[in-house]
Design an enzyme around this catalytic site. Structure first.
Site: not given
Ligand SMILES: NC(=O)c1ccc[n+]([C@@H]2O[C@H](COP(=O)([O-])OP(=O)(O)OC[C@H]3O[C@@H](n4cnc5c(N)ncnc54)[C@H](O)[C@@H]3O)[C@@H](O)[C@H]2O)c1
Length: 257
Positions: A24, A73-74, A152, A165-166, A168-169
């Protein structure tokens, strides 16, 4: 503001509900956390550090909402269980869980190091499992819950350079469909949002040329915003989505249509 929105920008009433949102601190997770709070939910925001969450918490509190920050850490089982216990002790219940935290470590598969594979699978897939298990137990007792997992379009179709990544998603999708069936008897819904290309820190690093090429592949001819995802997350958390479970919804401007 779209027609039908309340002044808070939300058509969904989440008053009295508690929502836990992972990742968040920025991007999509921040947009979802602030939107759920604007709709009346008390928000427990999770990120690697509480400091990272400060801006999200401030935005929510300045708007009159309730929010607390938790560091975890998730991918770490002990961290996840501790945070879920703390959130339950503070708020009593958890009605909405958004598994949003995610990372990329891109590279072609033949050159991919083990730790690039493990880090991405552990954060994106295991993290979703750990939070769903811990929060799912609370939701089972309360006989109500909304779990929203962020996958994703890369989990729906291949994307060179993103084998980890693919995987995992796509894993998040299979996991979600299964737990949707397991948890449905207790009135817990589980749905997946599969974002397309959304402008956040995760995608900002890409060269402008790539962004422009992606835009050309999007039928709606624009990149997505975190609010595009927050809109759907909010709907899925609300009363109107009560008969919707086990679904994967791509918010991608038509990219996978
Ligand atoms: N941005 C895109 O185009 C996109 C597209 C498809 C899916 N997503 C997915 O949406 C989600 C959010 O993406 P975003 O673009 O906002 O990413 P971002 O990098 O801006 O934010 C990611 C967030 O996850 C947190 N995080 C990462 N690893 C962590 C861990 N081990 N423990 C706790 N927190 C952790 C970070 O601190 C951050 O708050 C992700 O799951 C990403 O895969 C994003």
């Amino acid at each position: 503001m779209a027609s039908g929105d309340t002044p808070s920008g939300c058509r969904v009433d989440l008053s009295g509900q508690v929502a836990l949102v992972t990742g968040a601190s920025r991007g999509i997770g921040r947009a979802i956390a602030t939107r759920l709070a604007a709709c009346g939910a008390s928000v427990a925001g999770v990120a690697r550090t509480v400091e990272g969450l400060e801006e999200t918490l401030k935005t929510i509190r300045d708007a009159g909402g309730t929010a607390e920050g938790y560091a975890a850490n998730v991918a770490d089982s002990a961290d996840v269980n501790r945070v879920v216990e703390e959130v339950e002790a503070k708020f009593g219940k958890i009605h909405v869980l958004v598994n949003n935290a995610g990372i990329t470590r891109d590279g072609l598969v033949l050159r991919m190091e083990d730790d690039a594979w493990d880090d991405v699978i552990d954060t994106n897939l295991k993290g979703t499992f750990l939070f769903s298990r811990a929060v799912g137990a609370i939701m089972m007792r309360g006989r109500y819950g909304r779990i929203i997992n962020i996958s994703s379009v890369s989990g729906l179709m291949g994307n060179p350079g993103q084998a980890n990544y693919s995987a995992s998603k796509a894993g998040v999708i299979g996991f979600s469909r299964t737990i949707a069936r397991e948890l449905a008897p207790r009135n817990i819904t589980v749905n997946v949002i599969a974002p397309g290309f959304i402008t956040t820190d995760m995608t900002d690093a890409l060269p402008d040329k790539i962004k422009s090429e992606v835009k050309d592949r999007v039928p709606l001819r624009r990149l997505g915003t975190p609010d595009d995802i927050a809109d759907l997350a909010c709907y899925l958390a609300g009363a109107g989505a009560g008969y919707l479970t086990g679904q994967v919804i791509a918010v991608d401007g038509g990219m996978t249509a």
